[in-house]
Scaffold this motif. Structure first.
Motif: not given
Length: 224
Positions: A107-116
């Motif tokens: 449950v992490t996120f790509a840079t500048n992203k908030a989508e799961l």
């Protein structure tokens, strides 16, 4: 000279007491934590920690026999969370639980992203089942980012990440009145933001699990 010496001794004692208190809490078993941390002491320690999930959970402790009963319930829930999310960091804190989602738990996120991601949704499916099994708890959700970008941008991004997790869990049946969302942006890194690995780990969401009013009242009734 005597006055300055006294001040130095006082400071040394303060740090010694803080060290002993923190280690006493860390080394206590889960049930002892629930029974041993009272409201006044919890609030003091929570204030020293600085208001994050750890401080909030310790500060919310009921203490006494009721706290011990709450601690027993949290022990069971923590075990279920560990089974559901073997990669997540699950810690018993006071009478509650702290869950840190990182790259291991998916449950992490790509840079500048908030989508799961698909993997993130799979892991949230697993923990949602545990939250539904233990409905008498409040869920404090914290969003965090790495240091890439401006502070204002990261604060907004961290809130979006936390809200993404909350929205997904709500869609799985976890009621909205159980959630409290806090955004910290880049202000609370757990790892070194000067490395790609550290930045990846800092793009995270943490969840604190505490007893709600119903659980507290039930525990007090049983204790009496």
């Amino acid at each position: 000279m005597k006055k300055s010496t006294s001040i130095l001794i006082a400071i040394a004692l303060m740090f010694s007491l803080s060290f002993v208190s923190c280690n006493a809490i860390k080394n206590a078993n889960s049930t002892q934590k629930g029974a041993g941390v009272g409201v006044a002491g919890g609030a003091l320690i929570g204030g020293l920690i600085g208001g994050n999930i750890t401080g909030a959970l310790i500060g919310a402790a009921v203490g006494g026999a009721a706290g011990g009963l709450i601690g027993n319930s949290m022990d069971k829930q923590a075990d279920k969370i560990e089974e559901a999310l073997p990669g997540a960091e699950v810690k018993r804190v006071g009478e509650g639980i702290q869950v840190v989602f990182d790259e291991n738990s998916g449950v992490t996120f790509a840079t500048n992203k908030a989508e799961l991601t698909t993997k993130a949704k799979e892991n949230l499916d697993a923990i949602a089942d545990v939250f539904l099994e233990f409905p008498d708890t409040n869920l404090l959700v914290e969003g965090h980012t790495d240091s890439t970008g401006s502070e204002d941008y990261n604060m907004t991004l961290s809130e979006k990440r936390a809200q993404s997790v909350v929205s997904y869990l709500q869609n799985k049946g976890v009621t909205s009145n159980r959630f409290e969302v806090t955004a910290y942006g880049e202000t609370r890194p757990r790892f070194d933001n000067t490395t790609e690995e550290g930045r990846s780990k800092n793009r995270r969401v943490e969840i604190g699990v505490s007893a709600n009013k119903d659980m507290i009242e039930d525990a007090k009734a049983q204790a009496n």
